[in-house]
Design a protein around this motif. Sequence first.
Motif, PDB file in Angstrom:
ATOM      1  N   SER A 146      18.586  76.258  13.740  1.00  0.00           N
ATOM      2  CA  SER A 146      17.942  77.353  13.007  1.00  0.00           C
ATOM      3  C   SER A 146      18.782  78.618  12.987  1.00  0.00           C
ATOM      4  N   ASN A 147      18.549  79.441  11.962  1.00  0.00           N
ATOM      5  CA  ASN A 147      18.881  80.857  12.047  1.00  0.00           C
ATOM      6  C   ASN A 147      17.947  81.482  13.072  1.00  0.00           C
ATOM      7  N   LEU A 148      18.503  82.338  13.923  1.00  0.00           N
ATOM      8  CA  LEU A 148      17.699  83.010  14.934  1.00  0.00           C
ATOM      9  C   LEU A 148      17.819  84.512  14.759  1.00  0.00           C
ATOM     10  N   GLY A 149      16.768  85.224  15.113  1.00  0.00           N
ATOM     11  CA  GLY A 149      16.800  86.680  15.023  1.00  0.00           C
ATOM     12  C   GLY A 149      15.921  87.300  16.086  1.00  0.00           C
ATOM     13  N   TRP A 150      16.173  88.554  16.344  1.00  0.00           N
ATOM     14  CA  TRP A 150      15.391  89.295  17.349  1.00  0.00           C
ATOM     15  C   TRP A 150      15.232  90.737  16.900  1.00  0.00           C
ATOM     16  N   GLY A 151      14.077  91.306  17.148  1.00  0.00           N
ATOM     17  CA  GLY A 151      13.893  92.738  17.020  1.00  0.00           C
ATOM     18  C   GLY A 151      13.385  93.222  15.693  1.00  0.00           C
ATOM     19  N   TYR A 152      13.158  92.343  14.736  1.00  0.00           N
ATOM     20  CA  TYR A 152      12.651  92.776  13.442  1.00  0.00           C
ATOM     21  C   TYR A 152      11.121  92.875  13.486  1.00  0.00           C
ATOM     22  N   TYR A 153      10.574  93.494  12.455  1.00  0.00           N
ATOM     23  CA  TYR A 153       9.130  93.678  12.400  1.00  0.00           C
ATOM     24  C   TYR A 153       8.428  92.444  11.861  1.00  0.00           C
ATOM     25  N   SER A 154       9.139  91.641  11.085  1.00  0.00           N
ATOM     26  CA  SER A 154       8.507  90.479  10.464  1.00  0.00           C
ATOM     27  C   SER A 154       9.560  89.460  10.076  1.00  0.00           C
ATOM     28  N   LEU A 155       9.117  88.238   9.801  1.00  0.00           N
ATOM     29  CA  LEU A 155      10.015  87.203   9.309  1.00  0.00           C
ATOM     30  C   LEU A 155      10.661  87.613   7.999  1.00  0.00           C
ATOM     31  N   ALA A 156       9.871  88.151   7.078  1.00  0.00           N
ATOM     32  CA  ALA A 156      10.421  88.535   5.782  1.00  0.00           C
ATOM     33  C   ALA A 156      11.498  89.587   5.935  1.00  0.00           C
ATOM     34  N   GLN A 157      11.291  90.552   6.827  1.00  0.00           N
ATOM     35  CA  GLN A 157      12.304  91.583   7.029  1.00  0.00           C
ATOM     36  C   GLN A 157      13.571  90.987   7.633  1.00  0.00           C
ATOM     37  N   ASP A 158      13.423  90.034   8.555  1.00  0.00           N
ATOM     38  CA  ASP A 158      14.585  89.369   9.144  1.00  0.00           C
ATOM     39  C   ASP A 158      15.362  88.609   8.071  1.00  0.00           C
ATOM     40  N   ILE A 159      14.652  87.924   7.183  1.00  0.00           N
ATOM     41  CA  ILE A 159      15.316  87.174   6.111  1.00  0.00           C
ATOM     42  C   ILE A 159      16.115  88.108   5.210  1.00  0.00           C
ATOM     43  N   VAL A 160      15.452  89.134   4.698  1.00  0.00           N
ATOM     44  CA  VAL A 160      16.044  89.975   3.655  1.00  0.00           C
ATOM     45  C   VAL A 160      17.096  90.920   4.218  1.00  0.00           C
ATOM     46  N   TYR A 161      16.818  91.549   5.363  1.00  0.00           N
ATOM     47  CA  TYR A 161      17.684  92.604   5.862  1.00  0.00           C
ATOM     48  C   TYR A 161      18.433  92.236   7.137  1.00  0.00           C
ATOM     49  N   GLY A 162      18.202  91.034   7.631  1.00  0.00           N
ATOM     50  CA  GLY A 162      18.944  90.542   8.778  1.00  0.00           C
ATOM     51  C   GLY A 162      19.873  89.422   8.381  1.00  0.00           C
ATOM     52  N   TRP A 163      19.290  88.256   8.139  1.00  0.00           N
ATOM     53  CA  TRP A 163      20.106  87.079   7.838  1.00  0.00           C
ATOM     54  C   TRP A 163      20.871  87.206   6.525  1.00  0.00           C
ATOM     55  N   MET A 164      20.291  87.798   5.512  1.00  0.00           N
ATOM     56  CA  MET A 164      20.995  87.939   4.244  1.00  0.00           C
ATOM     57  C   MET A 164      22.058  89.037   4.296  1.00  0.00           C
ATOM     58  N   SER A 165      21.918  89.972   5.208  1.00  0.00           N
ATOM     59  CA  SER A 165      22.905  91.046   5.328  1.00  0.00           C
ATOM     60  C   SER A 165      24.154  90.565   6.059  1.00  0.00           C
ATOM     61  N   ASP A 166      23.982  90.068   7.284  1.00  0.00           N
ATOM     62  CA  ASP A 166      25.086  89.542   8.092  1.00  0.00           C
ATOM     63  C   ASP A 166      26.266  90.518   8.178  1.00  0.00           C
ATOM     64  N   SER A 167      25.975  91.795   8.277  1.00  0.00           N
ATOM     65  CA  SER A 167      27.047  92.798   8.286  1.00  0.00           C
ATOM     66  C   SER A 167      27.582  93.109   9.667  1.00  0.00           C
ATOM     67  N   GLY A 168      26.933  92.582  10.723  1.00  0.00           N
ATOM     68  CA  GLY A 168      27.362  92.887  12.082  1.00  0.00           C
ATOM     69  C   GLY A 168      28.712  92.287  12.419  1.00  0.00           C
ATOM     70  N   SER A 169      29.369  92.865  13.414  1.00  0.00           N
ATOM     71  CA  SER A 169      30.712  92.427  13.785  1.00  0.00           C
ATOM     72  C   SER A 169      30.744  90.986  14.279  1.00  0.00           C
ATOM     73  N   SER A 170      29.629  90.490  14.806  1.00  0.00           N
ATOM     74  CA  SER A 170      29.605  89.112  15.299  1.00  0.00           C
ATOM     75  C   SER A 170      29.263  88.105  14.213  1.00  0.00           C
ATOM     76  N   ASN A 171      28.970  88.575  13.005  1.00  0.00           N
ATOM     77  CA  ASN A 171      28.553  87.671  11.926  1.00  0.00           C
ATOM     78  C   ASN A 171      29.410  87.741  10.668  1.00  0.00           C
ATOM     79  N   ILE A 172      30.092  88.862  10.447  1.00  0.00           N
ATOM     80  CA  ILE A 172      30.752  89.082   9.168  1.00  0.00           C
ATOM     81  C   ILE A 172      31.862  88.075   8.904  1.00  0.00           C
ATOM     82  N   ASP A 173      32.492  87.520   9.939  1.00  0.00           N
ATOM     83  CA  ASP A 173      33.617  86.612   9.721  1.00  0.00           C
ATOM     84  C   ASP A 173      33.206  85.297   9.073  1.00  0.00           C
ATOM     85  N   ARG A 174      31.896  84.982   9.092  1.00  0.00           N
ATOM     86  CA  ARG A 174      31.435  83.712   8.510  1.00  0.00           C
ATOM     87  C   ARG A 174      30.155  83.855   7.689  1.00  0.00           C
TER      88      ARG A 174
END
Length: 370
Positions: A146-174
């Motif tokens: 699975s995609n995993l996330g922590w700290g968001y307010y909702s699943l939808a927010q994690d999808i749209v602004y977390g997983w779809m963004s992927d702008s963090g230094s640990s994620n941007i390379d892929r």
Amino acid sequence: MIKLKSIAAAAVSAVILAGSMPLCVSAESAGINVEYHTAEEIAEYMNSHPFEYTASEYDELPDYTNAPYSAGKLSDATLHNALNALNTMRFIAGIGEVTLSDSYNELAQAGALVNAVNNQLSHSPSQPADMPDELYEMGLEGTSSSNLGWGYYSLAQDIVYGWMSDSGSSNIDRVGHRRWCLNPSMEQTGFGNVGKYYAMYAFDNVWTDTEYYGVCWPAQVMPAEYFEYDDPWSISMGTAADISAVEVTLERQSDGRIWSFSEDSADGYFNVENSNYGKKGCIIFRPDDISYSVGDSFEVTITGLSQTVNYTVDFVDVFSTQPKITAANLDELVNFLVNREYNSDEVKDFNGDKNIDVFDAVYARRSLMD
């Protein structure tokens, strides 16, 4: 809908080691094969597949504080809200919808539970000493798929602004989360949420070939609210790409400014990633000194592949296509504001509270300048 980047959050994506019929594509694009949707079509899809950034509701509450623990069960409304958020992103990108799987929901929910019990985000969590083996094994399968996330307010927010963004230094390379969300082979998914831990099952149909290739984000017609200045651009070609050969040119149409990217020199971040996060051959670039606004248009040209890729990204306000009040309706609008009587179809539920009320009328009032 507002992007809340200030929320403390972290996310990681899983990887699996691992592939036509023509689609309705833009006449101006070359080297990609995804469906082209206009701003009006995107608005229509969003109106028929609404989602909100509301906290999860449960049919069965999870228990992650008392052994032997319980994963609980998300409500159908919460699951379908998350599904609408994911499918909206896929529709914008021009690929097919996915549906929910009960078994994937159970795995994702169990995965979120194990991470919540350990209070640690991990694809390979350790077994809590007082957790039954069967529950842990289900959770481990969920976290590792699975995609995993922590700290968001909702699943939808994690999808749209977390997983779809992927702008963090640990994620941007892929941009692995994004590529799983936009994996064109996926047909089913599942979601989990326990405490502040989230999961989206991603390993459905990963081996299957697809007619789609050149899945790009931002998409050819891109709602501006879903993409920020520090979000990386990406395009997954579906076949391996050679970073030493690939060159990318990004040109802003309004002023002709050009950003160039290659292994030797880049006006920002650049990488080519060939692991199977969704589809391989992912070209990633993030321009320095840039911002995006409604009306901006960019041309992307990529060479060094089997064929030259060329497409345009137009940043739009998809809700600008909603019917607007004109000055001729002013008397009726005033009547609404004073007497709360307004029967016209011109005012829509702009703020998404499922009511057509004074707030929507005030929003519509901003267009009374013609």
